[in-house]
Write an enzyme that holds these catalytic residues in place. Structure first.
Site, mmCIF file in Angstrom:
data_model
loop_
_atom_site.group_PDB
_atom_site.id
_atom_site.type_symbol
_atom_site.label_atom_id
_atom_site.label_comp_id
_atom_site.label_asym_id
_atom_site.label_seq_id
_atom_site.Cartn_x
_atom_site.Cartn_y
_atom_site.Cartn_z
ATOM 1 N N ARG A 1 13.987 106.511 72.920
ATOM 2 C CA ARG A 1 13.605 105.418 72.001
ATOM 3 C C ARG A 1 12.537 104.534 72.620
ATOM 4 O O ARG A 1 12.472 103.332 72.353
ATOM 5 C CB ARG A 1 14.832 104.577 71.626
ATOM 6 C CG ARG A 1 15.790 105.344 70.796
ATOM 7 C CD ARG A 1 16.658 104.526 69.857
ATOM 8 N NE ARG A 1 17.564 105.468 69.258
ATOM 9 C CZ ARG A 1 18.853 105.592 69.576
ATOM 10 N NH1 ARG A 1 19.401 104.756 70.442
ATOM 11 N NH2 ARG A 1 19.596 106.514 69.019
ATOM 12 N N CYS B 1 13.390 107.725 78.399
ATOM 13 C CA CYS B 1 14.004 107.200 77.171
ATOM 14 C C CYS B 1 13.419 107.809 75.885
ATOM 15 O O CYS B 1 12.210 107.839 75.694
ATOM 16 C CB CYS B 1 13.823 105.684 77.122
ATOM 17 S SG CYS B 1 14.581 104.969 75.658
ATOM 18 N N ARG C 1 21.925 109.673 59.295
ATOM 19 C CA ARG C 1 21.554 111.091 59.323
ATOM 20 C C ARG C 1 22.704 111.970 58.873
ATOM 21 O O ARG C 1 22.549 112.849 58.054
ATOM 22 C CB ARG C 1 21.116 111.468 60.744
ATOM 23 C CG ARG C 1 21.071 112.953 60.991
ATOM 24 C CD ARG C 1 19.992 113.360 61.945
ATOM 25 N NE ARG C 1 18.751 112.690 61.678
ATOM 26 C CZ ARG C 1 17.960 112.129 62.604
ATOM 27 N NH1 ARG C 1 18.305 112.205 63.862
ATOM 28 N NH2 ARG C 1 16.842 111.532 62.278
ATOM 29 N N TYR C 2 23.871 111.747 59.449
ATOM 30 C CA TYR C 2 25.031 112.583 59.137
ATOM 31 C C TYR C 2 25.817 111.923 58.001
ATOM 32 O O TYR C 2 25.742 110.704 57.817
ATOM 33 C CB TYR C 2 25.919 112.714 60.380
ATOM 34 C CG TYR C 2 25.175 113.247 61.592
ATOM 35 C CD1 TYR C 2 24.916 114.609 61.728
ATOM 36 C CD2 TYR C 2 24.730 112.392 62.588
ATOM 37 C CE1 TYR C 2 24.236 115.097 62.836
ATOM 38 C CE2 TYR C 2 24.050 112.868 63.701
ATOM 39 C CZ TYR C 2 23.807 114.220 63.824
ATOM 40 O OH TYR C 2 23.132 114.693 64.921
ATOM 41 N N LYS D 1 22.130 116.921 66.142
ATOM 42 C CA LYS D 1 22.528 117.617 67.372
ATOM 43 C C LYS D 1 22.966 119.043 67.073
ATOM 44 O O LYS D 1 23.849 119.271 66.254
ATOM 45 C CB LYS D 1 23.679 116.871 68.039
ATOM 46 C CG LYS D 1 23.279 115.511 68.528
ATOM 47 C CD LYS D 1 24.455 114.806 69.154
ATOM 48 C CE LYS D 1 24.177 113.337 69.271
ATOM 49 N NZ LYS D 1 24.177 112.650 67.960
ATOM 50 N N ARG E 1 28.638 108.948 59.137
ATOM 51 C CA ARG E 1 28.453 107.999 60.244
ATOM 52 C C ARG E 1 27.013 107.512 60.305
ATOM 53 O O ARG E 1 26.090 108.213 59.860
ATOM 54 C CB ARG E 1 28.872 108.606 61.577
ATOM 55 C CG ARG E 1 28.231 109.944 61.891
ATOM 56 C CD ARG E 1 29.199 110.789 62.722
ATOM 57 N NE ARG E 1 28.599 112.042 63.154
ATOM 58 C CZ ARG E 1 28.600 113.144 62.409
ATOM 59 N NH1 ARG E 1 29.132 113.145 61.197
ATOM 60 N NH2 ARG E 1 28.058 114.244 62.870
ATOM 61 N N CYS F 1 17.142 96.549 77.123
ATOM 62 C CA CYS F 1 18.095 97.233 77.998
ATOM 63 C C CYS F 1 18.090 96.529 79.351
ATOM 64 O O CYS F 1 17.135 95.821 79.674
ATOM 65 C CB CYS F 1 17.674 98.683 78.230
ATOM 66 S SG CYS F 1 17.531 99.608 76.707
ATOM 67 N N ASP G 1 18.649 118.065 70.132
ATOM 68 C CA ASP G 1 18.476 117.276 68.919
ATOM 69 C C ASP G 1 17.333 117.936 68.149
ATOM 70 O O ASP G 1 16.195 117.949 68.640
ATOM 71 C CB ASP G 1 18.143 115.817 69.291
ATOM 72 C CG ASP G 1 18.985 114.850 68.490
ATOM 73 O OD1 ASP G 1 19.070 115.043 67.254
ATOM 74 O OD2 ASP G 1 19.557 113.929 69.079
ATOM 75 N N ASP H 1 14.581 115.180 74.937
ATOM 76 C CA ASP H 1 13.810 115.243 73.691
ATOM 77 C C ASP H 1 12.301 115.295 73.964
ATOM 78 O O ASP H 1 11.829 114.684 74.929
ATOM 79 C CB ASP H 1 14.090 114.001 72.835
ATOM 80 C CG ASP H 1 15.486 114.011 72.254
ATOM 81 O OD1 ASP H 1 15.968 115.096 71.889
ATOM 82 O OD2 ASP H 1 16.104 112.930 72.167
ATOM 83 N N CYS I 1 14.843 103.383 81.257
ATOM 84 C CA CYS I 1 14.871 104.730 81.832
ATOM 85 C C CYS I 1 13.564 105.413 81.484
ATOM 86 O O CYS I 1 13.142 105.402 80.314
ATOM 87 C CB CYS I 1 16.031 105.531 81.244
ATOM 88 S SG CYS I 1 17.573 104.616 81.233
#
Ligand code: SF4
Length: 402
Positions: A169, A167, A147-148, A372, A151, A160, A365, A328, A164
């Site tokens: 994702r 989450c 995206r950036y 961000k 990076r 995981c 986001d 999100d 959570c």
């Protein structure tokens, strides 16, 4: 109204606000509750301490069924419904370690709400999406998000230690079978090699520390051997959900690949137990810089005094508060989302009122792939040619002349 009178009135309003902030930030909260002794929980009463400390044992004995969880906490009808409906969506898996941190009687326990689904998870709120950050769209190779400019994010696994309930994702993560082919990341590695602008690679998931040491090292080796990659980051939650995973062997391996940073997902001060501190100490003692990422969650950490306590506890275990994320708009998380004003108010009550190191950046986001975007209180009251009228954290007004 004359300018001077306007200024005095503004000052008075801001000072009253500031006094309210001082009161709230000095609110005392009760000492952190100690985890339950696992041998007092019928399900774990015969587990020997060596097994308890073994991360493979912890993973293998995660609580996945309603009947097991009911032996540890008093489930509410809402939670029972949530667990029944969770099958086929984001998996339920709670490490025995995390289960000892949950208040068995309190459905509002912040650790319980992050791990145990409720019926509201099956609702879809307005503006909610499957992939709000458009990561799939910005994926030039399998398991990679770019995206950036300088990076990339590499998704090392879809699994995981614990899932959570908030989450982002959730479209990807879960207990499904994944390919373990040795060529799985080849396209991603080739893409990074071919793009000389990429100097920073974040390895996340899922949770990369759920992989075996050899698998993590193989991936780190491939990426760190690319000459233009200056440093690596690993995004994880295991120091919080499965601190037993941070073993001496893992830390010794990570240490070889300095500069390597670790970002840890923390949401509540109760997560910072003695066991979690040992895990973070091991990483920090190896010279690995640690940062935190926190998701703003309704009823969990949406009060300034809770966030302040979290940030202070993080600094005590050498984790630098890095980001607070607005939750999100991912499908099924409406019950966790607060208004943006809540996050801004939290930053207002941190900045200046406590050490700068304890103030993370609050970000949204940008839905649809905006990345961000920092949001926060406005300290510039007016701006004219060569002149800024500013307020400080105590709401006193100052003029800065350029
Ligand atoms: S650890 Fe991270 S990726 Fe895994 S379920 Fe929690 S928020 Fe999602």
């Amino acid at each position: 109204m004359p300018l001077e009178q306007e200024r005095v009135e503004l000052n008075n309003t801001l000072v009253t606000e500031s006094q309210k902030i001082q009161q709230e930030t000095t609110t005392q909260i009760t000492p952190l509750r100690r985890p339950r002794d696992y041998q007092q929980i019928s399900l774990f009463k015969d587990v020997n301490p060596l097994d308890w400390e073994d991360w493979h044992w912890q993973l293998k004995h995660r609580i996945r069924k309603k009947e097991e969880l009911a032996q540890i906490i008093k489930l509410t009808p809402d939670e029972e419904k949530g667990i029944d409906k969770a099958s086929g969506r984001l998996s339920v898996a709670i490490t025995p370690y995390w289960a000892t941190l949950i208040d068995p009687e309190d459905p509002d326990c912040p650790l319980r709400r992050q791990a145990v689904p409720v019926a509201a998870e099956s609702l879809i709120g307005p503006h909610e999406m499957v992939d709000p950050c458009a990561e799939d769209r910005d994926s030039p190779a399998a398991h990679l998000v770019h995206r950036y400019p300088d990076r990339v994010l590499l998704l090392a696994t879809e699994q995981c230690a614990m899932y959570c309930r908030h989450c982002t994702r959730r479209r990807l993560v879960g207990e499904h079978r994944e390919s373990s082919s040795p060529t799985k990341f080849d396209a991603a590695v080739e893409y990074i090699k071919a793009n000389r602008k990429i100097r920073d690679v974040l390895i996340s998931g899922g949770d990369p520390f759920i992989l075996e040491d050899e698998e993590i090292e193989s991936l780190i080796q491939k990426i760190s051997s690319i000459s233009h990659v200056e440093f690596l980051r690993l995004g994880t939650r295991v120091p919080v959900t499965l601190p037993q995973r941070i073993t001496e062997k893992l830390v010794a391996m990570l240490k070889k690949y300095s500069p390597l940073w670790v970002s840890i997902h923390f949401n509540h001060p109760k997560e910072i137990t003695k066991r979690c501190k040992i895990a973070c100490d091991m990483l920090a003692d190896a010279g690995i810089p640690l940062g935190s990422q926190t998701v703003l969650l309704k009823g969990i950490n949406d009060r300034p005094y809770i966030m302040r306590r979290l940030m202070h506890e993080l600094l005590k275990i050498r984790v630098r508060p890095y980001y607070i994320y607005q939750c999100d708009p991912v499908k099924g998380t409406q019950h966790f989302r607060t208004p943006v004003a809540v996050g801004i108010n939290i930053v207002e009550k941190l900045r200046g009122h406590t050490s700068g190191y304890a103030v993370p950046t609050y970000v949204i986001d940008g839905p649809g792939g905006g990345g961000k975007i920092p949001v926060g209180p406005n300290y510039i009251l007016s701006q004219a040619k060569g002149k800024y009228v500013l307020r400080n954290y105590k709401a006193k007004v100052y003029t800065y002349l350029e």
